[in-house]
Design an enzyme around this catalytic site. Structure first.
Site, PDB file in Angstrom:
ATOM      1  N   ASN A  37      18.471  41.806  28.273  1.00  0.00           N
ATOM      2  CA  ASN A  37      19.388  41.020  27.445  1.00  0.00           C
ATOM      3  C   ASN A  37      20.831  41.527  27.534  1.00  0.00           C
ATOM      4  OD1 ASN A  37      20.193  39.162  25.562  1.00  0.00           O
ATOM      5  ND2 ASN A  37      19.227  40.171  23.807  1.00  0.00           N
ATOM      6  N   HIS A 122       9.503  38.276  12.542  1.00  0.00           N
ATOM      7  CA  HIS A 122      10.728  38.704  11.854  1.00  0.00           C
ATOM      8  C   HIS A 122      11.053  37.800  10.663  1.00  0.00           C
ATOM      9  CE1 HIS A 122      12.343  40.432  15.920  1.00  0.00           C
ATOM     10  NE2 HIS A 122      11.221  40.996  15.540  1.00  0.00           N
ATOM     11  N   ARG A 147       8.263  41.900   9.595  1.00  0.00           N
ATOM     12  CA  ARG A 147       9.392  42.833   9.659  1.00  0.00           C
ATOM     13  C   ARG A 147      10.515  42.228   8.841  1.00  0.00           C
ATOM     14  NH1 ARG A 147      13.628  43.802  14.520  1.00  0.00           N
ATOM     15  NH2 ARG A 147      14.642  42.136  13.367  1.00  0.00           N
ATOM     16  N   TYR A 159      22.539  44.058  11.687  1.00  0.00           N
ATOM     17  CA  TYR A 159      21.491  43.849  12.688  1.00  0.00           C
ATOM     18  C   TYR A 159      20.299  43.112  12.076  1.00  0.00           C
ATOM     19  CZ  TYR A 159      17.292  44.296  15.196  1.00  0.00           C
ATOM     20  OH  TYR A 159      16.103  43.952  15.787  1.00  0.00           O
ATOM     21  N   ASP A 204      13.240  47.725  10.495  1.00  0.00           N
ATOM     22  CA  ASP A 204      13.841  48.262  11.723  1.00  0.00           C
ATOM     23  C   ASP A 204      15.228  48.833  11.407  1.00  0.00           C
ATOM     24  OD1 ASP A 204      14.747  48.756  14.269  1.00  0.00           O
ATOM     25  OD2 ASP A 204      14.371  46.734  15.053  1.00  0.00           O
ATOM     26  N   HIS A 206      17.005  50.295  13.749  1.00  0.00           N
ATOM     27  CA  HIS A 206      17.752  50.029  14.979  1.00  0.00           C
ATOM     28  C   HIS A 206      18.606  51.204  15.458  1.00  0.00           C
ATOM     29  CE1 HIS A 206      19.373  46.711  17.693  1.00  0.00           C
ATOM     30  NE2 HIS A 206      18.081  46.506  17.664  1.00  0.00           N
ATOM     31  N   GLU A 230      10.886  51.552  11.768  1.00  0.00           N
ATOM     32  CA  GLU A 230      11.136  51.504  13.214  1.00  0.00           C
ATOM     33  C   GLU A 230      12.487  52.094  13.590  1.00  0.00           C
ATOM     34  OE1 GLU A 230      10.590  47.522  14.656  1.00  0.00           O
ATOM     35  OE2 GLU A 230      11.995  47.800  16.280  1.00  0.00           O
ATOM     36  N   GLU A 256      11.771  51.136  21.841  1.00  0.00           N
ATOM     37  CA  GLU A 256      12.174  49.948  22.605  1.00  0.00           C
ATOM     38  C   GLU A 256      13.295  50.233  23.593  1.00  0.00           C
ATOM     39  OE1 GLU A 256      13.132  47.516  19.143  1.00  0.00           O
ATOM     40  OE2 GLU A 256      15.197  47.383  19.827  1.00  0.00           O
ATOM     41  N   ARG A 277       6.551  51.970  20.802  1.00  0.00           N
ATOM     42  CA  ARG A 277       6.797  50.523  20.960  1.00  0.00           C
ATOM     43  C   ARG A 277       7.766  50.225  22.106  1.00  0.00           C
ATOM     44  NH1 ARG A 277       8.011  47.079  18.110  1.00  0.00           N
ATOM     45  NH2 ARG A 277      10.221  46.766  18.321  1.00  0.00           N
ATOM     46  N   HIS A 306       7.233  46.200  22.131  1.00  0.00           N
ATOM     47  CA  HIS A 306       8.390  45.359  21.801  1.00  0.00           C
ATOM     48  C   HIS A 306       8.105  43.906  22.201  1.00  0.00           C
ATOM     49  CE1 HIS A 306      13.019  44.832  22.400  1.00  0.00           C
ATOM     50  NE2 HIS A 306      12.733  44.773  21.121  1.00  0.00           N
ATOM     51  N   ASP A 310      13.991  37.843  23.375  1.00  0.00           N
ATOM     52  CA  ASP A 310      14.846  38.008  24.558  1.00  0.00           C
ATOM     53  C   ASP A 310      14.101  38.544  25.771  1.00  0.00           C
ATOM     54  OD1 ASP A 310      15.125  41.015  24.151  1.00  0.00           O
ATOM     55  OD2 ASP A 310      16.086  40.270  22.348  1.00  0.00           O
ATOM     56  N   GLU A 333       4.473  42.824  18.181  1.00  0.00           N
ATOM     57  CA  GLU A 333       5.626  42.067  17.690  1.00  0.00           C
ATOM     58  C   GLU A 333       5.691  40.701  18.378  1.00  0.00           C
ATOM     59  OE1 GLU A 333       9.454  43.645  18.884  1.00  0.00           O
ATOM     60  OE2 GLU A 333      10.420  42.847  17.103  1.00  0.00           O
ATOM     61  N   TRP A 396      24.584  49.834  17.323  1.00  0.00           N
ATOM     62  CA  TRP A 396      24.369  48.497  16.749  1.00  0.00           C
ATOM     63  C   TRP A 396      23.073  48.448  16.001  1.00  0.00           C
ATOM     64  CZ3 TRP A 396      21.168  44.484  19.425  1.00  0.00           C
ATOM     65  CH2 TRP A 396      21.082  43.300  18.654  1.00  0.00           C
TER      66      TRP A 396
END
Ligand code: GCO
Ligand code: MG
Length: 396
Positions: A37, A122, A147, A159, A204, A206, A230, A256, A277, A306, A310, A333, A396
């Site tokens: 992505n 999600h 999630r 995020y 998550d 992130h 996560e 991920e 994951r 994961h 995307d 997921e 991010w």
């Protein structure tokens, strides 16, 4: 059987996907997902210019050999671009092997360890009420695990809560850990009160927290009984998990952004996480995933590959074939695809009552309509970036 031709199909049915199609002299072909992505064309170029010419004339049956040849043969190895390109080839070779045998790939991996695959999707909102409403919708659809992410008041974008965050130039979000750390435990208090204890909840982070922040969050969330928390720390800070692991009972997941079994090794062998994951499209495919799963089994770690929107349905199917076969599967997921995806990709996991299954077809079980793919040309899109309040760059 020999590899005759390799096509790299870049298409954007709602978002960009890179698909590898390996054609053989016997007419059988295989598909693999090589989507990275925001950097899609670097992988496509690697495949077209460097990997494809090396494969012509090779016997597609020898997956491990081809994998090592491409992995070691460049001298430069690893990293997301090369490992995504390799994943595309690897999945396509497994697809061919299945079609040749007339068997689904999971059968070649040892057969089914389970009948169906527990999955989560999600849920997000701009405030608690929106998260609750969406959660109730998903529960009504049959989901048993969710999630949950919420926008943080005062921050521009957070995020997991911005619709269509892929833009022609990166959308700039702001990040500040303090309001985040205050609001997330409140979100879980609210959700457990409003939607009860039965549903599995995941959150998550992130890769955005410092060790002390991550520990505080994990401890405060203990009483809300998460399935896992996560990606607390950045992938460069694996040692940081040593300070978190022994001080909290909240289950932890990570991986991920990993590109190989070696990226995952410390967390697995020290039992610093409960769920690994990785993204099958970014670790070199099914071949590496099976090795990571075996390593994880040895150290009592489960998988939660994961599965965002995307990566293409081909990768989601690859996830499921591995999920079926291994014994230490945890959860899968499943993010929702844009509607146009089904016009291009024919075949994807089927959802029913909280679980996924795959159609019993030889190979991975997905085809691509190349004409339809051509109707959705590539559109450059960046992931967002995140800034601290002072303008410095943050994870991010
Ligand atoms: C997840 C991930 C994704 C990534 C995305 C980046 O848990 O599904 O964090 O949402 O951000 O795959 O391209
Ligand atoms: Mg994530």
């Amino acid at each position: 059987m020999q590899i005759k031709n390799i096509k790299v199909i870049v298409t954007s049915p709602g978002r960009n996907y890179v698909t590898v199609k390996i054609e053989t002299d016997e007419g059988i072909y295989g598909l693999g997902d090589a989507t990275l992505n925001g950097r899609e064309l670097s992988v496509a170029k690697t495949l077209e210019e460097y990997l494809a010419p090396l494969l012509i004339g090779k016997d597609p049956d020898n997956i491990e050999h081809i994998w090592q040849y491409l992995y070691k043969g460049a001298y430069w190895r690893g990293g997301p671009v090369l490992m995504t390109a390799l994943a595309g080839i690897d999945m396509a070779l497994w697809d061919i092997k299945g079609k040749v045998a007339g068997l689904p790939v999971y059968s070649l991996l040892g057969g089914k360890s389970r009948d169906k695959i527990l999955c989560y999707t999600h849920v997000f909102g701009q405030n608690f009420q929106e998260v609750k409403d969406e959660a109730l919708e998903k529960i009504a659809e049959g989901y048993k695990a969710l999630r949950v992410q919420v926008a943080i008041p005062g921050l521009k974008g957070t995020y997991g809560t911005v619709e269509d965050d892929a833009r022609t130039l990166p959308f700039v979000e702001t990040w500040d850990s303090r309001p985040y750390l205050n609001i997330i435990p409140e979100l879980f208090e609210f959700l457990r009160t409003e939607i009860g204890d039965e549903i599995h909840l995941i959150h998550d982070s992130h890769e955005r927290l410092q060790v002390s922040e991550a520990l505080k969050l994990a401890k405060e969330l203990e009483k809300y009984d998460l399935l896992f928390l996560e990606d607390l720390l950045k992938p460069e800070n694996k040692d940081g998990f040593m300070q978190i692991r022994n001080q909290t009972s909240t289950p932890l997941a990570m991986g991920e952004l990993f590109n190989s079994k070696w990226d995952a090794l410390l967390l697995i062998k020290e039992q610093l996480i409960d769920y690994i994951r990785c993204d099958l499209s970014h670790i070199g495919g099914i071949t590496e995933a099976m090795k990571i799963a075996a390593l994880a089994e040895t150290f009592h770690v489960k998988t939660a590959w994961h599965g965002p929107a995307d990566i293409s349905p081909v990768a989601h199917l690859a996830n499921l074939h591995v999920d079926y076969a291994i014994t230490n599967f945890g959860i899968q997921e499943l993010a929702e695809f844009p509607d146009q995806v089904d016009k291009v990709f024919k075949g994807r996991p089927e959802f029913r009552d909280g679980y996924l299954t795959i159609p019993d077809k030889p190979g991975l079980g997905c085809d691509i309509d190349e004409k339809a793919a051509a109707e959705y040309p590539y559109k450059k899109a960046y992931l967002p970036i995140s800034e601290s309040p002072d303008g410095s760059v943050h994870e991010w």
